[in-house]
Design a protein around this motif. Structure first.
Motif, PDB file in Angstrom:
ATOM      1  N   ASN A 246       0.813  -1.214   0.000  1.00 33.81           N
ATOM      2  CA  ASN A 246       0.000   0.000   0.000  1.00 33.81           C
ATOM      3  C   ASN A 246       0.850   1.270   0.000  1.00 33.81           C
ATOM      4  OD1 ASN A 246      -2.374  -1.575   0.126  1.00 33.81           O
ATOM      5  ND2 ASN A 246      -2.248  -1.674   2.367  1.00 33.81           N
ATOM      6  N   GLY A 247       1.932   1.251  -0.787  1.00 39.90           N
ATOM      7  CA  GLY A 247       2.751   2.450  -0.936  1.00 39.90           C
ATOM      8  C   GLY A 247       3.737   2.698   0.188  1.00 39.90           C
ATOM      9  N   VAL A 248       3.940   1.718   1.058  1.00 44.68           N
ATOM     10  CA  VAL A 248       4.893   1.882   2.167  1.00 44.68           C
ATOM     11  C   VAL A 248       5.888   0.732   2.147  1.00 44.68           C
ATOM     12  CG1 VAL A 248       5.184   2.023   4.668  1.00 44.68           C
ATOM     13  CG2 VAL A 248       3.203   3.109   3.577  1.00 44.68           C
ATOM     14  N   PHE A 249       7.185   1.070   2.120  1.00 40.79           N
ATOM     15  CA  PHE A 249       8.247   0.062   2.180  1.00 40.79           C
ATOM     16  C   PHE A 249       8.693  -0.091   3.631  1.00 40.79           C
ATOM     17  CE2 PHE A 249      12.816  -1.020   2.195  1.00 40.79           C
ATOM     18  CZ  PHE A 249      12.773  -2.227   1.515  1.00 40.79           C
ATOM     19  N   THR A 250       8.658  -1.316   4.135  1.00 45.79           N
ATOM     20  CA  THR A 250       9.017  -1.595   5.525  1.00 45.79           C
ATOM     21  C   THR A 250      10.246  -2.487   5.557  1.00 45.79           C
ATOM     22  OG1 THR A 250       6.684  -1.478   6.164  1.00 45.79           O
ATOM     23  CG2 THR A 250       8.201  -2.509   7.728  1.00 45.79           C
ATOM     24  N   SER A 251      11.252  -2.069   6.342  1.00 40.17           N
ATOM     25  CA  SER A 251      12.499  -2.832   6.455  1.00 40.17           C
ATOM     26  C   SER A 251      13.096  -2.608   7.837  1.00 40.17           C
ATOM     27  CB  SER A 251      13.500  -2.390   5.392  1.00 40.17           C
ATOM     28  OG  SER A 251      13.980  -1.080   5.686  1.00 40.17           O
ATOM     29  N   LYS A 252      14.248  -3.220   8.083  1.00 38.10           N
ATOM     30  CA  LYS A 252      14.907  -3.098   9.378  1.00 38.10           C
ATOM     31  C   LYS A 252      15.413  -1.683   9.658  1.00 38.10           C
ATOM     32  CE  LYS A 252      16.420  -7.871  10.127  1.00 38.10           C
ATOM     33  NZ  LYS A 252      17.578  -8.770  10.355  1.00 38.10           N
TER      34      LYS A 252
END
Length: 338
Positions: A246-252
């Motif tokens: 949904n348009g959000v990149f999630t990472s560490k």
């Protein structure tokens, strides 16, 4: 000035495919580099352009004319090999004159032209020297003078500076760039040296496993490599895996708004795009390794449970174990879909 176009070139040697689906357009007066690791097919492609190797398929167009069936001497191309291939039984000016002699140019004219070329490469007064009396750099200049004296439509350079020491390599690069720009010779150079390609080329054709995987302006290939393989050719990079939804990149290392489609991605960040803000005992980021490179440092820094490579020109006395505050410039990051 002359233009070269390759269309769907395929080269097989001993039933092994060396080059495949090669499409390339070199504009008149342009200098481009074929860049890649040893064995990727760069030199084979150069020899195919020169007519020393016959392609299995495709077209080689010089100024719109298909020269695929032409012998090497009829193509208007001249190739300077890594081993130079000077004639040991000839003196310097006889070596330079050789191509002109093969063209049937009369003795006085070819001698005059050869003298002019020797002046251009800084070898005035060396006309009667034997090849074995020359240094490596001088031999390189003779080979270059011989190639340019014959007024090639396309100049082909096969790893031309690899046998020279660093100082001579810099001087020869400058000389080739100067002559190429002055005379507006359409030039293709094979190299595995990324610095050389970036410094000398209008455009770079990045080759991997016999194919051109990216062809663009030198700055664009460096700043926006099309794949991890291309990025890695320009040095060690940082890769962080994550998921876009949904348009959000999630990472560490955090979450970031993107316009990417949903899916798994690897975020690539160049070491130069991570800044050391300060030495800070309160920071959780810690230096794990230090390499002093003269004008800069290469550091490995722990950051949010991952290790990041950082390049900095800050003149701190960095030591292993120091706590530092860093800033990751994700605006310059590149996403590769997994």
């Amino acid at each position: 000035m002359h233009e070269l176009v390759l269309r769907n070139i395929k080269v097989e040697l001993g039933k092994k495919i060396i080059n495949e689906n090669i499409n390339l357009n070199v504009e008149s007066g342009e200098m481009i580099s074929l860049l890649g690791a040893s064995g990727c097919g760069k030199s084979t492609l150069l020899k195919t352009i020169a007519g020393l190797i016959e392609p299995t398929a495709g077209e080689i167009l010089i100024d719109g004319k298909n020269v695929k069936s032409f012998p090497p001497e009829k193509r208007g191309t001249v190739i300077v090999f890594q081993d130079l291939r000077l004639f040991p039984n000839m003196n310097v000016i006889e070596n330079v004159e050789f191509g002109l002699k093969m063209k049937g140019i009369n003795k006085d004219d070819r001698k005059e032209k050869s003298k002019i070329m020797l002046e251009k490469v800084g070898l005035e007064g060396y006309e009667k020297r034997k090849v074995y009396e020359l240094s490596g750099g001088q031999k390189q200049r003779v080979a270059l003078a011989r190639a340019i004296a014959s007024e090639p439509e396309i100049l082909l350079l096969d790893e031309p500076f690899s046998s020279l020491d660093e100082n001579l390599r810099y001087k020869m690069r400058d000389l080739v760039m100067k002559l190429q720009r002055e005379m507006r010779i359409t030039t293709i150079m094979v190299t595995h040296d990324k610095e050389e390609a970036l410094l000398m080329s209008n455009r770079i054709a990045m080759m991997i496993n016999g194919k051109i995987v990216q062809y663009d302006k030198a700055k664009e290939v460096y700043n926006n490599p099309c794949s991890r393989e291309v990025a890695d050719y320009f040095g060690d990079m940082n890769y962080i895996e994550g998921v876009c939804k949904n348009g959000v990149f999630t990472s560490k290392i955090g979450t970031y708004n993107t316009s990417l489609k949903d899916g798994k991605y690897t975020l690539m960040i160049k070491p130069k795009d991570i800044k050391i803000l300060d030495i800070d005992k309160k920071s959780e980021s810690k230096i794990l390794n230090v390499k002093y490179l003269g004008d800069k440092y290469s550091l490995v820094v722990s950051y949010k449970d991952i290790e990041l490579i950082v390049e900095t020109y800050r003149e701190y006395d960095f030591v292993i174990g120091q706590n530092v505050r860093i800033e990751v410039d994700t605006k310059k990051a590149i996403f590769y879909m997994i």
